[in-house]
Write an enzyme that holds these catalytic residues in place. Structure first.
Site, mmCIF file in Angstrom:
data_model
loop_
_atom_site.group_PDB
_atom_site.id
_atom_site.type_symbol
_atom_site.label_atom_id
_atom_site.label_comp_id
_atom_site.label_asym_id
_atom_site.label_seq_id
_atom_site.Cartn_x
_atom_site.Cartn_y
_atom_site.Cartn_z
ATOM 1 N N ASP A 114 2.496 -0.306 12.034
ATOM 2 C CA ASP A 114 2.321 -1.631 12.642
ATOM 3 C C ASP A 114 3.613 -2.454 12.696
ATOM 4 O OD1 ASP A 114 2.534 -1.939 9.921
ATOM 5 O OD2 ASP A 114 0.879 -3.341 9.714
ATOM 6 N N ASP A 148 5.261 -4.659 6.201
ATOM 7 C CA ASP A 148 5.555 -6.026 6.590
ATOM 8 C C ASP A 148 5.719 -6.993 5.395
ATOM 9 O OD1 ASP A 148 5.398 -7.809 9.018
ATOM 10 O OD2 ASP A 148 3.871 -8.702 7.720
ATOM 11 N N ASP A 197 0.136 2.383 8.486
ATOM 12 C CA ASP A 197 -0.424 1.616 9.603
ATOM 13 C C ASP A 197 0.345 1.727 10.922
ATOM 14 O OD1 ASP A 197 -2.327 0.779 7.809
ATOM 15 O OD2 ASP A 197 -1.354 -1.142 7.393
ATOM 16 N N GLY A 252 0.838 -1.205 0.000
ATOM 17 C CA GLY A 252 0.000 0.000 0.000
ATOM 18 C C GLY A 252 0.868 1.248 0.000
HETATM 19 O O1 F6P Z 1 -1.508 -1.105 4.728
HETATM 20 C C1 F6P Z 1 -2.148 0.064 4.363
HETATM 21 C C2 F6P Z 1 -3.630 -0.141 4.217
HETATM 22 O O2 F6P Z 1 -4.217 1.077 3.803
HETATM 23 C C3 F6P Z 1 -4.339 -0.702 5.448
HETATM 24 O O3 F6P Z 1 -4.594 0.282 6.412
HETATM 25 C C4 F6P Z 1 -5.578 -1.298 4.833
HETATM 26 O O4 F6P Z 1 -6.035 -2.372 5.615
HETATM 27 C C5 F6P Z 1 -5.103 -1.780 3.490
HETATM 28 O O5 F6P Z 1 -3.890 -1.116 3.218
HETATM 29 C C6 F6P Z 1 -6.048 -1.550 2.359
HETATM 30 O O6 F6P Z 1 -5.530 -2.176 1.237
HETATM 31 P P1 F6P Z 1 -5.967 -1.902 -0.270
HETATM 32 O O7 F6P Z 1 -5.100 -0.816 -0.804
HETATM 33 O O8 F6P Z 1 -5.696 -3.183 -0.953
HETATM 34 O O9 F6P Z 1 -7.401 -1.507 -0.261
#
Ligand code: F6P
Length: 319
Positions: A129, A103, A127, A11
């Site tokens: 995290d 991660d 995140d 992301g």
């Molecule tokens: O890791 C970043 C994040 O925005 C998270 O907060 C969320 O759960 C996820 O990515 C959403 O992913 P996508 O871009 O696949 O919708």
């Protein structure tokens, strides 16, 4: 070390561009050749690799997103995909790779290091995290985006004397909810690390109303989710109108804050230094204000600790 490459993966996060800029310009400053890889590990497998110069990263420090683009590659999760990636890097004569991501991206970097590629990971995710670092690049901007939304929702919540249930991102981590909730003066913060009880939440809301509160902000982390159901239940039980807002991908964009740009610049610089020192399988981060590096295996095995103290402060100040 003569030739390094940089990619962004997973992301996107505000500040990734500042990190790319830092890697490219540090590398060039140290007389290295710097290559950019487009679309993360997916682009690596397809050989989407080009040489970068100082101008390739001009005018990007202030921009959200990632100029290298990003992807989540299923193929790269396989051994065959990883071998292919390592072979492509060898074919391009690339001695070191900086991976900017979260991660999942670090797992990719670790896999490549097992095939002899020197890798360093930079924590780029909204995140926050990752256990080994106090902050990840993009988190501060995301918190400020949520804060801006909370400020606006508070206005309408006060005018209508309603409850506003706001769902924020963070995957399984409650940090965006916690930091934005504290900074935004939220009445309740619901995070996966603590869980919640719907009756207790309704009681808190009703007690707040009795004390004269006109607005009521409930921040829910996506790891708990269900903002619509929570709002419905709150309205049913308390008789106070409630509305849910799911902020979604707005949290991933926007111009990075100074904190994120500075963090990205410091970590990008250090990542290149590490590669030049011949180090590999490392991730860089920040602890107590200092830039640190940790072995990638150790970093990935560390368990993230929720900031109970900050949570207790937020609760103590909320009513
Ligand atoms: O890791 C970043 C994040 O925005 C998270 O907060 C969320 O759960 C996820 O990515 C959403 O992913 P996508 O871009 O696949 O919708």
């Amino acid at each position: 070390m003569k030739k390094i490459a940089v990619l962004t993966s997973g992301g996107d996060a505000p500040g990734m561009n500042a990190a790319i800029r830092a890697v490219v310009r540090t590398g060039l400053d140290k007389k290295l050749t710097v290559m950019g890889i487009q679309r993360g590990f997916s682009g690596l497998i397809n050989g989407e690799i080009f040489e970068m110069d100082r101008r390739s990263v001009a005018d990007i420090i202030q921009r959200g997103g990632t100029v290298l683009r990003t992807a989540r590659s299923e193929e790269f999760k396989t051994e065959a995909g990883q071998k292919k990636g390592a072979a492509i890097l060898n074919a391009f004569g690339i001695d070191g790779l900086v991976v900017i991501g979260g991660d999942g991206s670090f797992h990719g970097a670790r896999a490549l290091s097992k095939y002899g590629i020197n890798t360093v990971g930079l924590p780029g995710t909204i995140d926050n995290d990752l256990a080994y670092t106090d902050y990840t690049i993009g988190f501060d901007t995301a918190v400020n985006t949520v804060l801006d939304a909370i400020n606006k929702l508070r206005d309408t919540s006060s005018s209508h004397e309603r409850v506003s249930v706001v769902e924020v991102m963070g995957r399984n981590c409650g940090d965006i909810a916690l930091y934005a909730g504290l900074a935004g003066g939220a009445e309740s913060i619901i995070v996966p690390e603590k869980g919640y009880d719907i009756n207790e939440l309704c009681r808190t809301i009703l007690e707040g109303k009795l004390r004269g509160k006109r607005h009521n902000l409930v921040i829910v982390a996506e790891g708990v989710g269900g903002a619509n159901d929570i709002a419905k239940k709150v309205e049913e039980v308390t008789g106070i109108g409630a509305r849910a807002t799911i902020l979604g991908h707005i949290q991933r964009g926007g111009s990075p804050t100074s904190n994120d740009r500075i963090l990205a610049s410091r970590l990008g610089y250090r990542a290149v230094e590490l590669l030049m020192e011949g180090k590999s399988s490392k991730v860089v981060g920040v602890k107590g204000g200092n830039v640190i590096d940790v072995d990638i295996d150790k970093a990935l095995a560390m368990e993230r600790k929720f900031d109970e103290k900050l949570y207790n402060i937020a609760i103590a100040l909320s009513y």
